[in-house]
Design a protein around this motif. Structure first.
Motif, PDB file in Angstrom:
ATOM      1  N   LYS A 105     -13.518 -22.284  -3.215  1.00  0.00           N
ATOM      2  CA  LYS A 105     -12.225 -22.518  -3.540  1.00  0.00           C
ATOM      3  C   LYS A 105     -11.664 -21.489  -4.351  1.00  0.00           C
ATOM      4  N   ALA A 106     -12.362 -20.575  -5.220  1.00  0.00           N
ATOM      5  CA  ALA A 106     -11.805 -19.565  -5.727  1.00  0.00           C
ATOM      6  C   ALA A 106     -11.387 -18.470  -4.709  1.00  0.00           C
ATOM      7  N   LYS A 107     -12.366 -18.230  -3.887  1.00  0.00           N
ATOM      8  CA  LYS A 107     -11.944 -17.355  -2.518  1.00  0.00           C
ATOM      9  C   LYS A 107     -10.412 -17.879  -1.762  1.00  0.00           C
ATOM     10  N   ASN A 108     -10.429 -19.226  -1.698  1.00  0.00           N
ATOM     11  CA  ASN A 108      -9.323 -19.544  -1.145  1.00  0.00           C
ATOM     12  C   ASN A 108      -7.944 -19.437  -2.006  1.00  0.00           C
ATOM     13  N   VAL A 109      -8.175 -19.816  -3.247  1.00  0.00           N
ATOM     14  CA  VAL A 109      -6.936 -19.659  -4.231  1.00  0.00           C
ATOM     15  C   VAL A 109      -6.399 -18.037  -4.241  1.00  0.00           C
ATOM     16  N   MET A 110      -7.597 -17.517  -4.436  1.00  0.00           N
ATOM     17  CA  MET A 110      -7.108 -15.871  -4.607  1.00  0.00           C
ATOM     18  C   MET A 110      -6.300 -15.405  -3.161  1.00  0.00           C
ATOM     19  N   ALA A 111      -6.652 -15.858  -1.865  1.00  0.00           N
ATOM     20  CA  ALA A 111      -6.104 -15.459  -0.962  1.00  0.00           C
ATOM     21  C   ALA A 111      -4.810 -16.211  -0.655  1.00  0.00           C
ATOM     22  N   LEU A 112      -4.741 -17.236  -1.125  1.00  0.00           N
ATOM     23  CA  LEU A 112      -3.549 -18.180  -1.180  1.00  0.00           C
ATOM     24  C   LEU A 112      -2.406 -17.584  -2.265  1.00  0.00           C
ATOM     25  N   CYS A 113      -2.988 -17.099  -3.159  1.00  0.00           N
ATOM     26  CA  CYS A 113      -2.032 -16.446  -4.170  1.00  0.00           C
ATOM     27  C   CYS A 113      -1.653 -15.208  -3.601  1.00  0.00           C
ATOM     28  N   ARG A 114      -2.349 -14.356  -2.819  1.00  0.00           N
ATOM     29  CA  ARG A 114      -1.833 -13.192  -2.143  1.00  0.00           C
ATOM     30  C   ARG A 114      -0.643 -13.459  -1.181  1.00  0.00           C
ATOM     31  N   ILE A 115      -0.713 -14.445  -0.307  1.00  0.00           N
ATOM     32  CA  ILE A 115       0.077 -14.912   0.533  1.00  0.00           C
ATOM     33  C   ILE A 115       1.422 -15.308  -0.310  1.00  0.00           C
ATOM     34  N   LEU A 116       1.302 -15.922  -1.381  1.00  0.00           N
ATOM     35  CA  LEU A 116       2.533 -16.627  -1.959  1.00  0.00           C
ATOM     36  C   LEU A 116       3.370 -15.414  -2.659  1.00  0.00           C
ATOM     37  N   VAL A 117       2.594 -14.588  -3.301  1.00  0.00           N
ATOM     38  CA  VAL A 117       3.375 -13.170  -3.883  1.00  0.00           C
ATOM     39  C   VAL A 117       3.878 -12.582  -2.503  1.00  0.00           C
ATOM     40  N   ASP A 118       3.251 -12.249  -1.477  1.00  0.00           N
ATOM     41  CA  ASP A 118       3.588 -11.347  -0.422  1.00  0.00           C
ATOM     42  C   ASP A 118       4.646 -11.829   0.547  1.00  0.00           C
ATOM     43  N   GLN A 119       4.552 -13.160   0.532  1.00  0.00           N
ATOM     44  CA  GLN A 119       5.342 -13.606   1.835  1.00  0.00           C
ATOM     45  C   GLN A 119       6.332 -14.640   1.332  1.00  0.00           C
ATOM     46  N   HIS A 120       6.044 -15.261   0.226  1.00  0.00           N
ATOM     47  CA  HIS A 120       7.189 -16.375  -0.511  1.00  0.00           C
ATOM     48  C   HIS A 120       7.654 -16.170  -1.705  1.00  0.00           C
ATOM     49  N   GLY A 121       7.856 -14.843  -2.244  1.00  0.00           N
ATOM     50  CA  GLY A 121       8.148 -14.569  -3.735  1.00  0.00           C
ATOM     51  C   GLY A 121       7.710 -15.319  -4.761  1.00  0.00           C
ATOM     52  N   GLY A 122       6.412 -15.505  -4.471  1.00  0.00           N
ATOM     53  CA  GLY A 122       5.437 -16.354  -5.520  1.00  0.00           C
ATOM     54  C   GLY A 122       5.907 -17.816  -5.644  1.00  0.00           C
ATOM     55  N   GLU A 123       6.591 -18.431  -4.568  1.00  0.00           N
ATOM     56  CA  GLU A 123       6.971 -19.667  -4.858  1.00  0.00           C
ATOM     57  C   GLU A 123       6.281 -20.497  -3.893  1.00  0.00           C
ATOM     58  N   VAL A 124       6.197 -21.835  -4.212  1.00  0.00           N
ATOM     59  CA  VAL A 124       5.775 -22.638  -3.090  1.00  0.00           C
ATOM     60  C   VAL A 124       6.506 -22.916  -1.778  1.00  0.00           C
ATOM     61  N   PRO A 125       6.114 -22.820  -0.645  1.00  0.00           N
ATOM     62  CA  PRO A 125       6.933 -22.997   0.411  1.00  0.00           C
ATOM     63  C   PRO A 125       7.442 -24.608   0.704  1.00  0.00           C
ATOM     64  N   ARG A 126       8.223 -24.925   1.185  1.00  0.00           N
ATOM     65  CA  ARG A 126       8.737 -26.292   1.443  1.00  0.00           C
ATOM     66  C   ARG A 126       8.210 -26.787   2.748  1.00  0.00           C
ATOM     67  N   THR A 127       7.808 -26.135   3.773  1.00  0.00           N
ATOM     68  CA  THR A 127       7.504 -26.394   5.168  1.00  0.00           C
ATOM     69  C   THR A 127       6.210 -26.600   5.333  1.00  0.00           C
ATOM     70  N   ARG A 128       5.904 -27.844   6.232  1.00  0.00           N
ATOM     71  CA  ARG A 128       4.364 -27.963   6.543  1.00  0.00           C
ATOM     72  C   ARG A 128       3.668 -26.859   7.138  1.00  0.00           C
ATOM     73  N   GLU A 129       4.264 -26.245   8.354  1.00  0.00           N
ATOM     74  CA  GLU A 129       3.740 -25.031   8.692  1.00  0.00           C
ATOM     75  C   GLU A 129       3.398 -24.013   7.749  1.00  0.00           C
ATOM     76  N   ALA A 130       4.339 -23.517   6.782  1.00  0.00           N
ATOM     77  CA  ALA A 130       4.031 -22.618   5.692  1.00  0.00           C
ATOM     78  C   ALA A 130       2.814 -23.002   5.034  1.00  0.00           C
ATOM     79  N   LEU A 131       3.011 -24.488   4.538  1.00  0.00           N
ATOM     80  CA  LEU A 131       1.986 -24.900   3.824  1.00  0.00           C
ATOM     81  C   LEU A 131       0.575 -24.763   4.474  1.00  0.00           C
ATOM     82  N   GLU A 132       0.357 -25.226   5.523  1.00  0.00           N
ATOM     83  CA  GLU A 132      -0.771 -25.294   6.389  1.00  0.00           C
ATOM     84  C   GLU A 132      -1.118 -23.762   6.786  1.00  0.00           C
TER      85      GLU A 132
END
Length: 211
Positions: free
Chosen positions: A85-112
């Motif tokens: 889970k730690a590995k996933n959360v770190m990778a998730l955070c990197r994508i949020l920062v790099d691709q979504h401006g640090g925000e949680v995306p609102r679409t199913r496709e982006a979330l999944e």
């Protein structure tokens, strides 16, 4: 169940809990997303204990990246599967920062597309944060749907599809939480508390428990 019985079932659940919500503790969309990822094969109580330690220290994608994977593990080590889970959360955070401006995306496709986020997690986020009529079928909802006859199915996707078909539109937003809470506290796995159940007369379960 007939259409009238399904309507009556949700009417009763709504009457005792008009505004159901998750028992995961969060104050921002990102906090909820991380909590849901951490909750896989873990209890909400256990996740809340961990996030009460984590979020005062780091509760944004960048802050968790700055904390580092080992630092994150120290805060969530009481949760099952914390290494993965730690590995996933770190990778998730990197994508949020790099691709979504640090925000949680609102679409199913982006979330999944985020590490550690599958259909169930995406459904929780879409429902709880963004008010969409989605249903995340966990073990509680799967059990309640099959036991009661509300939406029987051999797997979680079959149950989800069944629920999306039978749940009345006016109850769709709350259905996810009503069914989880009912399964967690009344229609329990080992011994359902049928005498205390407010929908027992509608339920198709043949082995109801007695007082």
């Amino acid at each position: 169940m007939s259409r009238d019985e399904v309507h009556e079932l949700f009417s009763r659940l709504a009457e005792i809990d008009p505004e159901p919500t998750t028992e995961l503790e969060y104050s921002t969309p990102f906090e909820l997303l991380v909590a849901v990822v951490l909750s896989a094969q873990a209890t909400d109580v256990g996740v809340n204990k961990a996030t009460r330690r984590l979020y005062p220290v780091a509760n944004t994608p960048q802050a968790i990246l700055d904390l580092g994977e080992e630092g994150l593990k120290r805060h969530i080590s009481t949760i099952g599967l914390f290494n993965a889970k730690a590995k996933n959360v770190m990778a998730l955070c990197r994508i949020l920062v790099d691709q979504h401006g640090g925000e949680v995306p609102r679409t199913r496709e982006a979330l999944e597309a985020l590490p550690g986020v599958g259909r169930k997690t995406a459904n929780v986020v879409l429902n709880t944060l963004f008010g969409e009529g989605t249903i995340a079928v966990d073990t509680h909802i799967f059990r309640v749907s099959n036991r009661t006859g509300l939406a029987p199915g051999k797997d979680v996707r079959a149950v989800e599809d069944g629920l999306m078909t039978v749940v009345p539109p006016e109850y769709l937003l709350g259905a996810h939480h009503w069914l989880i809470l009912h399964g967690r506290y009344v229609c329990k796995a080992r011994k359902p508390d049928c005498p205390r159940c407010i929908i027992r007369d509608l339920c198709r379960y043949p082995d109801k428990t007695l007082a």
